[in-house]
Scaffold this motif. Structure first.
Motif, short mmCIF file in Angstrom:
data_model
loop_
_atom_site.label_atom_id
_atom_site.label_comp_id
_atom_site.label_asym_id
_atom_site.label_seq_id
_atom_site.Cartn_x
_atom_site.Cartn_y
_atom_site.Cartn_z
N HIS A 30 -6.40 9.91 15.00
CA HIS A 30 -5.68 9.50 16.20
C HIS A 30 -4.20 9.89 16.05
O HIS A 30 -3.78 10.39 15.02
CB HIS A 30 -5.81 7.99 16.43
N SER A 31 -3.42 9.62 17.09
CA SER A 31 -1.97 9.78 17.02
C SER A 31 -1.36 8.61 17.79
O SER A 31 -2.05 7.87 18.49
CB SER A 31 -1.52 11.13 17.59
N HIS A 32 -0.05 8.46 17.63
CA HIS A 32 0.65 7.33 18.24
C HIS A 32 1.75 7.82 19.18
O HIS A 32 2.25 8.93 19.06
CB HIS A 32 1.29 6.44 17.16
N ASN A 33 2.14 6.94 20.09
CA ASN A 33 3.21 7.24 21.03
C ASN A 33 4.60 7.16 20.39
O ASN A 33 5.56 7.69 20.93
CB ASN A 33 3.15 6.28 22.22
N PHE A 34 4.71 6.47 19.26
CA PHE A 34 6.01 6.22 18.63
C PHE A 34 5.89 6.45 17.12
O PHE A 34 4.83 6.28 16.53
CB PHE A 34 6.44 4.77 18.87
N ASP A 35 7.02 6.80 16.48
CA ASP A 35 7.07 6.85 15.01
C ASP A 35 6.73 5.47 14.47
O ASP A 35 7.02 4.45 15.11
CB ASP A 35 8.49 7.18 14.52
N HIS A 36 6.13 5.44 13.27
CA HIS A 36 5.88 4.16 12.62
C HIS A 36 5.73 4.35 11.12
O HIS A 36 5.56 5.47 10.63
CB HIS A 36 4.65 3.46 13.21
N LEU A 37 5.83 3.25 10.40
CA LEU A 37 5.60 3.25 8.97
C LEU A 37 4.18 2.83 8.69
O LEU A 37 3.65 1.94 9.35
CB LEU A 37 6.55 2.29 8.26
N SER A 38 3.59 3.46 7.70
CA SER A 38 2.30 3.02 7.18
C SER A 38 2.50 2.66 5.72
O SER A 38 3.20 3.37 4.99
CB SER A 38 1.25 4.12 7.31
N ILE A 39 1.89 1.58 5.31
CA ILE A 39 2.01 1.11 3.94
C ILE A 39 0.63 1.09 3.31
O ILE A 39 -0.26 0.40 3.82
CB ILE A 39 2.65 -0.29 3.88
N LEU A 40 0.47 1.84 2.25
CA LEU A 40 -0.74 1.75 1.45
C LEU A 40 -0.45 0.71 0.38
O LEU A 40 0.28 0.96 -0.57
CB LEU A 40 -1.08 3.11 0.82
N ALA A 41 -0.97 -0.48 0.59
CA ALA A 41 -0.68 -1.61 -0.30
C ALA A 41 -1.47 -1.52 -1.60
O ALA A 41 -0.98 -1.90 -2.66
CB ALA A 41 -0.98 -2.93 0.40
N ARG A 42 -2.69 -0.99 -1.48
CA ARG A 42 -3.56 -0.92 -2.65
C ARG A 42 -4.56 0.22 -2.47
O ARG A 42 -5.04 0.45 -1.36
CB ARG A 42 -4.32 -2.24 -2.80
N GLY A 43 -4.85 0.92 -3.56
CA GLY A 43 -5.91 1.92 -3.54
C GLY A 43 -5.38 3.34 -3.52
O GLY A 43 -4.18 3.60 -3.64
N THR A 44 -6.32 4.26 -3.36
CA THR A 44 -6.03 5.69 -3.29
C THR A 44 -6.71 6.24 -2.04
O THR A 44 -7.90 5.97 -1.80
CB THR A 44 -6.57 6.42 -4.54
#
Length: 102
Positions: A30-44
């Protein structure tokens, strides 16, 4: 294969979608209408953005720009957060505001 556990977090003008992705599962492209942050809290995971694939090991933070088509695939059991500026508080309506129409 999609097998996500999703939790919604709202605070003031911020929204975070928490996704628990078991190994070998993915979040839809998918894609988004606005910039955003994604956080990978755990895992690979592997994250494919506009056709470019990168592996990430948590904890880490990734910027996803508006309009970038992206796909997240868990290589190990993972927890991923998408963090957006958003004033709403209805989990059933948030995607209609933040997800870009194809």
């Amino acid at each position: 294969m999609i097998d996500l556990k999703i939790k919604h977090h709202f605070s003031g003008r911020e929204y975070a979608k928490e996704m628990t992705l078991p190994a070998r599962h993915y979040a839809e492209t998918h894609s988004h209408n606005f910039d955003h942050l994604s956080i990978l809290a755990r895992g690979t995971v592997t994250v494919t953005i506009d056709g470019v694939e990168e592996m990430h090991v948590g904890p880490t933070c990734i910027t996803i720009r508006a309009g970038q088509v992206h796909h997240i695939e868990a290589l190990t059991d993972s927890v991923w957060f998408c963090v957006h500026a958003h004033e709403g508080t209805d989990p059933d309506k948030v995607d209609s505001v933040l997800i870009k129409e194809a």
